[in-house]
Design a protein around this motif. Structure first.
Motif, PDB file in Angstrom:
ATOM      1  N   LYS A 139       0.822  -1.226   0.000  1.00 45.80           N
ATOM      2  CA  LYS A 139       0.000   0.000   0.000  1.00 45.80           C
ATOM      3  C   LYS A 139       0.855   1.274   0.000  1.00 45.80           C
ATOM      4  O   LYS A 139       0.582   2.223   0.742  1.00 45.80           O
ATOM      5  N   LEU A 140       1.876   1.275  -0.821  1.00 45.42           N
ATOM      6  CA  LEU A 140       2.820   2.394  -0.808  1.00 45.42           C
ATOM      7  C   LEU A 140       2.239   3.602  -1.543  1.00 45.42           C
ATOM      8  O   LEU A 140       1.771   3.488  -2.679  1.00 45.42           O
ATOM      9  N   ARG A 141       2.273   4.736  -0.850  1.00 43.38           N
ATOM     10  CA  ARG A 141       1.784   5.982  -1.460  1.00 43.38           C
ATOM     11  C   ARG A 141       2.877   7.039  -1.367  1.00 43.38           C
ATOM     12  O   ARG A 141       3.539   7.184  -0.341  1.00 43.38           O
ATOM     13  N   PHE A 142       3.024   7.753  -2.472  1.00 42.62           N
ATOM     14  CA  PHE A 142       4.070   8.783  -2.507  1.00 42.62           C
ATOM     15  C   PHE A 142       3.644   9.926  -3.422  1.00 42.62           C
ATOM     16  O   PHE A 142       3.041   9.701  -4.458  1.00 42.62           O
ATOM     17  N   ARG A 143       3.959  11.155  -3.006  1.00 46.09           N
ATOM     18  CA  ARG A 143       3.853  12.290  -3.927  1.00 46.09           C
ATOM     19  C   ARG A 143       5.065  13.197  -3.744  1.00 46.09           C
ATOM     20  O   ARG A 143       5.643  13.246  -2.672  1.00 46.09           O
ATOM     21  N   TYR A 144       5.422  13.885  -4.820  1.00 46.40           N
ATOM     22  CA  TYR A 144       6.629  14.713  -4.764  1.00 46.40           C
ATOM     23  C   TYR A 144       6.389  16.010  -3.997  1.00 46.40           C
ATOM     24  O   TYR A 144       7.305  16.554  -3.419  1.00 46.40           O
ATOM     25  N   SER A 145       5.159  16.520  -4.043  1.00 47.48           N
ATOM     26  CA  SER A 145       4.892  17.733  -3.263  1.00 47.48           C
ATOM     27  C   SER A 145       3.537  17.576  -2.597  1.00 47.48           C
ATOM     28  O   SER A 145       2.694  16.788  -3.043  1.00 47.48           O
ATOM     29  N   GLY A 203       0.712  17.857  -4.718  1.00 49.24           N
ATOM     30  CA  GLY A 203       0.882  17.222  -6.028  1.00 49.24           C
ATOM     31  C   GLY A 203       0.106  15.918  -6.119  1.00 49.24           C
ATOM     32  O   GLY A 203      -0.466  15.449  -5.130  1.00 49.24           O
ATOM     33  N   PRO A 204       0.084  15.339  -7.295  1.00 51.65           N
ATOM     34  CA  PRO A 204      -0.643  14.079  -7.483  1.00 51.65           C
ATOM     35  C   PRO A 204       0.084  12.904  -6.806  1.00 51.65           C
ATOM     36  O   PRO A 204       1.295  12.962  -6.590  1.00 51.65           O
ATOM     37  N   LEU A 205      -0.679  11.883  -6.474  1.00 53.50           N
ATOM     38  CA  LEU A 205      -0.072  10.663  -5.931  1.00 53.50           C
ATOM     39  C   LEU A 205       0.625   9.937  -7.084  1.00 53.50           C
ATOM     40  O   LEU A 205      -0.035   9.431  -7.988  1.00 53.50           O
ATOM     41  N   VAL A 206       1.948   9.923  -7.035  1.00 57.99           N
ATOM     42  CA  VAL A 206       2.712   9.241  -8.085  1.00 57.99           C
ATOM     43  C   VAL A 206       2.712   7.735  -7.828  1.00 57.99           C
ATOM     44  O   VAL A 206       2.669   6.929  -8.754  1.00 57.99           O
ATOM     45  N   LEU A 207       2.737   7.370  -6.558  1.00 55.21           N
ATOM     46  CA  LEU A 207       2.504   5.966  -6.185  1.00 55.21           C
ATOM     47  C   LEU A 207       1.212   5.960  -5.375  1.00 55.21           C
ATOM     48  O   LEU A 207       1.098   6.662  -4.369  1.00 55.21           O
ATOM     49  N   ASN A 208       0.258   5.203  -5.844  1.00 58.96           N
ATOM     50  CA  ASN A 208      -1.076   5.299  -5.263  1.00 58.96           C
ATOM     51  C   ASN A 208      -1.541   3.930  -4.763  1.00 58.96           C
ATOM     52  O   ASN A 208      -2.490   3.354  -5.280  1.00 58.96           O
ATOM     53  N   GLY A 209      -0.795   3.410  -3.797  1.00 55.64           N
ATOM     54  CA  GLY A 209      -1.168   2.105  -3.246  1.00 55.64           C
ATOM     55  C   GLY A 209      -0.482   0.966  -3.969  1.00 55.64           C
ATOM     56  O   GLY A 209      -1.138   0.055  -4.464  1.00 55.64           O
TER      57      GLY A 209
END
Ligand code: ADP
Length: 255
Positions: free
Chosen positions: A6-12, A15-21
């Protein structure tokens, strides 16, 4: 075993979720191939595994241990990165590979570090290169040195971003063969991205199709189908069988 949950990441922050689960599991000695369009988040996922970017939520574990909260040197003994090319200045091949031992020796390499480097150079048939200057090697040779340096970390997992991106076909084959050897002989897991679907089919044990920051399809070679490729890349392809091998070609009935 690498387990991502369930990895989630955004650069700012906004900003949009670049990794969304993202969920992904890779066992020791398996070669996992990440496939997805440019911008689908492959490099970002690698960066989170390598500890270069911190996710906002989710977990990354290696053999049950939390990779996200591990110190840099501890992580380096589990996961190593193979860059497309190495820019260390005018070092010899030997010293470049020895740099991979930094997480073990700190300031000064010892006999054990030298022994590890010598074994790797021998296994990779690079002994004759030991004194050569890395800057004067070809792209394929440098890529091989990058693998040797990563192996000097004695990691359990190698992460390659586009390993064959800049290589001609002979060097491509060399690097893919080396990746396979490392996985099979040393039981090291390999997670890599590849643009070329046929290279992916040649090399991969498991395939992860990424779209919009998620892994939409995951499995063995049987999941690499015309429909999955079309959904992932918005490109039409056909898969044909030649001499028992499945080959992806451009086209499909709608072109
Ligand atoms: P891939 O490796 O699949 O091509 P990336 O992980 O490089 O994809 O990029 C995923 C998304 O994150 C893209 O939309 C890209 O523009 C964005 N991105 C990548 N790096 C940065 C960054 N340093 N800052 C902001 N956005 C980024």
């Amino acid at each position: 075993m690498l387990e991502i949950e369930k990895l989630r990441f955004r650069y700012s922050r906004r900003g949009p979720l670049v990794l969304n689960g993202v969920d992904l599991t890779l066992r020791d000695g398996e070669i996992g191939i990440l496939l997805g369009k440019n911008g689908s988040g492959k490099t970002t996922l690698f960066k989170t595994i390598l500890g270069i970017q911190k996710p906002e939520s989710g977990a990354i574990r290696f053999d049950g241990e939390d990779l996200l909260h591990m110190g840099r040197l501890e992580r380096a003994r589990r996961v190593a990165y193979v860059p497309q090319s190495i820019h260390f200045g005018a070092l010899s091949v030997y010293d470049t590979v020895l740099m991979g031992r930094v997480s073990y020796f700190g300031f000064k390499a010892g006999k054990e570090d030298e022994a590890v480097v010598e074994t790797i150079l021998r296994d990779m048939k690079l002994e004759d290169y030991a004194d050569r200057n890395v800057e004067q090697l070809s792209g394929g040779e440098r890529q091989k040195i990058a693998i040797a340096r990563a192996l000097a970390q004695e990691p359990r997992l190698l992460v390659f971003d586009e390993p064959t991106g800049n290589l001609d076909i002979a060097n491509e084959q060399l690097i893919l063969a080396e990746a396979r050897r490392v996985a099979r002989e040393k039981g090291i897991g390999i997670l890599t991205s590849l643009h070329d679907l046929n290279q992916a089919l040649e090399l991969g044990d498991r395939f992860f199709f990424m779209k919009d920051g998620q892994i939409r399809h995951e499995g063995g070679a049987e999941i690499v189908t015309e429909d999955v490729i079309e959904e992932t890349f918005d490109a039409r392809v056909r898969i044909v069988e030649i001499q028992g091998k499945r080959i992806v070609i451009n086209g499909g009935k709608r072109i």
